[in-house]
Design a protein around this motif. Structure first.
Motif, PDB file in Angstrom:
ATOM      1  N   TRP B  74      -1.070  74.242 -21.867  1.00  0.00           N
ATOM      2  CA  TRP B  74       0.382  74.251 -22.064  1.00  0.00           C
ATOM      3  C   TRP B  74       1.095  73.284 -21.120  1.00  0.00           C
ATOM      4  N   ARG B  76       0.816  69.948 -20.349  1.00  0.00           N
ATOM      5  CA  ARG B  76       1.316  68.654 -20.838  1.00  0.00           C
ATOM      6  C   ARG B  76       2.434  68.785 -21.873  1.00  0.00           C
ATOM      7  N   PRO B  77       2.306  69.676 -22.862  1.00  0.00           N
ATOM      8  CA  PRO B  77       3.453  69.842 -23.769  1.00  0.00           C
ATOM      9  C   PRO B  77       4.723  70.262 -23.044  1.00  0.00           C
ATOM     10  N   ALA B  80       6.260  67.359 -21.324  1.00  0.00           N
ATOM     11  CA  ALA B  80       6.862  66.472 -22.326  1.00  0.00           C
ATOM     12  C   ALA B  80       8.196  67.028 -22.809  1.00  0.00           C
ATOM     13  N   ILE B  81       8.246  68.349 -23.015  1.00  0.00           N
ATOM     14  CA  ILE B  81       9.490  68.969 -23.491  1.00  0.00           C
ATOM     15  C   ILE B  81      10.618  68.756 -22.483  1.00  0.00           C
ATOM     16  N   MET B  84      11.659  65.107 -22.448  1.00  0.00           N
ATOM     17  CA  MET B  84      12.417  64.704 -23.630  1.00  0.00           C
ATOM     18  C   MET B  84      13.841  65.230 -23.579  1.00  0.00           C
ATOM     19  N   LEU B  85      13.982  66.491 -23.156  1.00  0.00           N
ATOM     20  CA  LEU B  85      15.331  67.061 -23.111  1.00  0.00           C
ATOM     21  C   LEU B  85      16.204  66.311 -22.108  1.00  0.00           C
ATOM     22  N   TYR B  87      15.756  63.277 -21.166  1.00  0.00           N
ATOM     23  CA  TYR B  87      15.970  61.961 -21.779  1.00  0.00           C
ATOM     24  C   TYR B  87      17.156  62.005 -22.746  1.00  0.00           C
ATOM     25  N   GLY B  88      17.170  63.034 -23.594  1.00  0.00           N
ATOM     26  CA  GLY B  88      18.247  63.157 -24.570  1.00  0.00           C
ATOM     27  C   GLY B  88      19.605  63.366 -23.919  1.00  0.00           C
ATOM     28  N   TRP B 107       6.666  59.358 -18.360  1.00  0.00           N
ATOM     29  CA  TRP B 107       5.694  59.878 -19.333  1.00  0.00           C
ATOM     30  C   TRP B 107       4.290  59.361 -19.019  1.00  0.00           C
TER      31      TRP B 107
END
Lengths: 503, 148
Positions: B74, B76-77, B80-81, B84-85, B87-88, B107
């Motif tokens: 769990w 790495r996901p 990433a989550i 990404m958040l 980043y957004g 990343w």
């Protein structure tokens, strides 16, 4: 306009330099994303949707997007055969025998038969599209709101039944998709629904944001769980032309694959993924030497690869004649048509003959382009596979962000896409199939408006769905779908209880 | 898996109930004159019913305990989550190019553990290619922010 004149007219449009160029770009891009694992045709089409605004011409846009879809079917096999990773989901079963063939030094034959099968099946599919779409759309002109409501019910039921392993989970996804489509303004009165007072939900959820989130981003998150370890079969690929013996072995697999693919592609809820799996099962069942399957049987490559191409072409039929897209990729093309102001449905061929025939004609040409791209140039695509997936993942994240942002120039949509990515990842974790969810989302608006229009016509009487002959026929098919598994279960149960019965 | 399936079923069941309740607030109307909440109400009811069947299908015990995430898969996901958040959320403030540069940088370093040279090369090249392809060539409007 008859089919022949129509097609000739279509060719006159498709061979203009601009359209040829975009057909080529589409098939090239399609092959590329087909080869690259983790990026499928549906996600790619959604990525390019905003760019079709700039293109202006609907014919040119759809020619390109269609090329991506059927081109992806060609490219997917390359990765499956050489890497044992499906380049896209319709090539999952090709891995089984394709990779075994490659390990035994027969990569060339496998790639060759996949490309030839794809060409034959793709062309069969387009011929079917040419002949069947016009009469079907004339027939569909008789459809009113009740018929459309029944049709969406049947389509979604097929989607739930055909895709995942568990029917009940498929139904959960369908309802959830329909439900997500109700967020935002109510289509009849304009009341706000399920926005929780937020501004961003007022316009409703966007198809692209949802699609890229659950497919593009969700897939990346799933892939991150394990290091993608891939063993590229690096021996030099020679003899792309399969031997006479290979042809003899594969020819019926190609024919069967084409037919299976075409009919599965016709079904709402069907599509390339199911077609390829069904074809593999049929080949294995009907083989003289079923023990060869899994050890490098050429039929195991030829059948599914033909089936997925035929299905890709055939799935244009329900979308263009009924306005019912059957799978996520074709749903993206459906969205593209709407962006261009063209409403897919029974009037499409009549009102936009240029668009329909131009795209159909371009598919004949595209298939020829693809066999050239995939047979002599296969070495080029193999080089593409040397790009490590670790670099690809953030690139896909970035491209998806650009795609979603450039729709409404709102960075909130990007965050929303990531949230759907998380949802998609979790649903995958629980073995839910996401195809039915997206389809249900696309059909949700049609379902609600046809339901409320039908009830307006009948003044609230539900019998309208059963008394109109076409609607009743469609619904009885749907009822049959529910009853068949039940009946087979009961029959099996009785067999077991019967004394001495061999099970 | 049965335990997890039951949890999933329960979540969908609760979503169904909540949505049905909200639908009655929106306005159910009647069969003759359906209100805006009419259609979502029935969807929500079906969702609750189907989830209940799904729950019943998964009664009983697992033969062995199944973890949803084995070992540390769990990590790495999750990274990433988060990435990404962030980043957004920073897209408008930092601008697309700078933000994307950091996305690549972090990343590739944190999640993929690439060599520093690869990280630097991909981050710089990736950002430049995006700028040329999307901003210059395709004329896509991207958030400007600090740079450009």
């Amino acid at each position: 306009m008859g089919a022949f004149e129509g097609l000739m007219h279509g060719f006159s449009l498709a061979i203009t330099p601009t359209n040829l160029l975009f057909a080529f770009l589409g098939t090239l891009l399609g092959t590329m994303v087909g080869v690259l694992p983790g990026l499928g045709p549906a996600a790619t089409i959604s990525l390019l949707l905003p760019l079709t605004y700039a293109l202006g011409s609907p014919v040119t846009s759809i020619i390109m997007l269609a090329g991506i879809y059927y081109g992806g079917m060609y490219g997917g096999s390359t990765t499956s055969i050489l890497l044992n990773i499906p380049g896209e989901s319709a090539s999952v079963v090709t891995c089984i025998d394709g990779y075994q063939m490659a390990k035994k030094g027969r990569a060339g034959a496998a790639l060759g038969i996949a490309a030839i099968g794809s060409f034959v099946a793709g062309t069969v599919g387009v011929i079917g599209l040419t002949c069947m779409a016009p009469p079907l759309s004339r027939f569909a002109l008789r459809f009113g709101p009740p018929e459309y409501f029944s049709l969406t019910i049947l389509g979604l039921m097929l989607a739930a039944y055909l895709t995942g392993k568990s029917i009940i989970k498929g139904i959960v996804m369908v309802i959830l998709g329909l439900f997500l489509a109700t967020i935002g303004l109510d289509p009849v009165r304009g009341n706000l629904r399920y926005t929780f007072g937020t501004l961003i939900l007022q316009d409703g959820l966007d198809f692209l944001t949802l699609g890229m989130g659950i497919f593009g981003i969700g897939e990346i998150l799933s892939n991150l769980e394990q290091k993608m370890k891939a063993e590229l079969v690096t021996t030099k690929i020679r003899n792309l032309w399969p031997t006479v013996k290979d042809f003899a072995a594969a020819k019926w697999a190609i024919v069967r694959g084409s037919l299976i693919g075409f009919f599965v592609g016709l079904l709402p809820g069907g599509g390339a993924v199911i077609a390829s799996m069904l074809s593999y099962a049929v080949e294995k069942k009907s083989a003289k030497h079923p023990e060869e399957f899994g050890e490098g049987a050429i039929q195991g490559v030829a059948g599914p690869e033909s089936a997925n191409n035929a299905a890709a072409s055939a799935s244009f039929i329900p979308m263009m004649t009924l306005g019912i897209p059957g799978n996520p990729a074709i749903a993206m093309i459906f969205a593209a048509l709407l962006i261009q102001g063209v409403i897919p449905g029974p009037l499409l061929i009549k009102e936009h003959p240029d668009l329909f025939w131009g795209v159909v004609a371009s598919m004949y040409i595209g298939n020829v382009m693809l066999i050239i791209l995939n047979l002599p140039l296969v070495g080029l695509w193999v080089q593409l596979l040397r790009i490590p997936y670790s670099i690809l993942a953030p690139v896909i994240v970035m491209i998806c962000s650009i795609g979603v942002y450039s729709m409404k120039y709102n960075s909130g949509d990007v965050v929303m896409m990531f949230i759907f990515g998380i949802v998609g990842y979790l649903l995958r974790k629980f073995d839910f199939d996401l195809g039915p969810l997206l389809l249900a989302f696309v059909l949700g608006k049609l379902m609600e408006s046809s339901l409320s229009q039908s009830l307006l016509i009948s003044k609230g009487d539900f019998s309208i769905f059963f008394t109109r002959p076409i609607s009743a026929t469609i619904l009885s098919f749907a009822a049959l779908m529910i009853l068949l598994p039940l009946i087979s279960k009961i029959v099996k149960g009785l067999w077991k209880k019967a004394p001495g019965a061999a099970v | 898996m049965k335990k997890w399936e039951r949890i999933a079923a329960l979540v969908f069941f609760l979503i169904g109930l909540g949505a049905a309740w909200e639908a009655t607030n929106i306005g159910f109307g009647s069969f003759q004159t359906p209100g805006p909440g009419f259609y979502p109400f029935w969807l929500a009811v079906i969702l609750a019913v189907v989830s209940f069947i799904y729950f019943l299908n998964n009664l009983g015990k697992d033969s062995k305990v199944v973890a949803l995430w084995e070992k540390k898969t769990w990590v790495r996901p999750l990274l990433a989550i988060i990435l990404m958040l962030v980043y957004g959320l920073l897209l408008d403030r930092l601008g697309f190019l700078l933000d994307t540069f950091f996305l690549f940088l972090i990343w590739l370093t944190v999640i993929e553990r690439e060599k520093p040279l690869t990280v630097a090369l991909v981050s710089v090249l990736g950002t430049v290619v995006v700028y040329i392809l999307f901003v210059q060539f395709l004329q896509v409007q991207l958030p400007k922010g600090l740079l450009f």
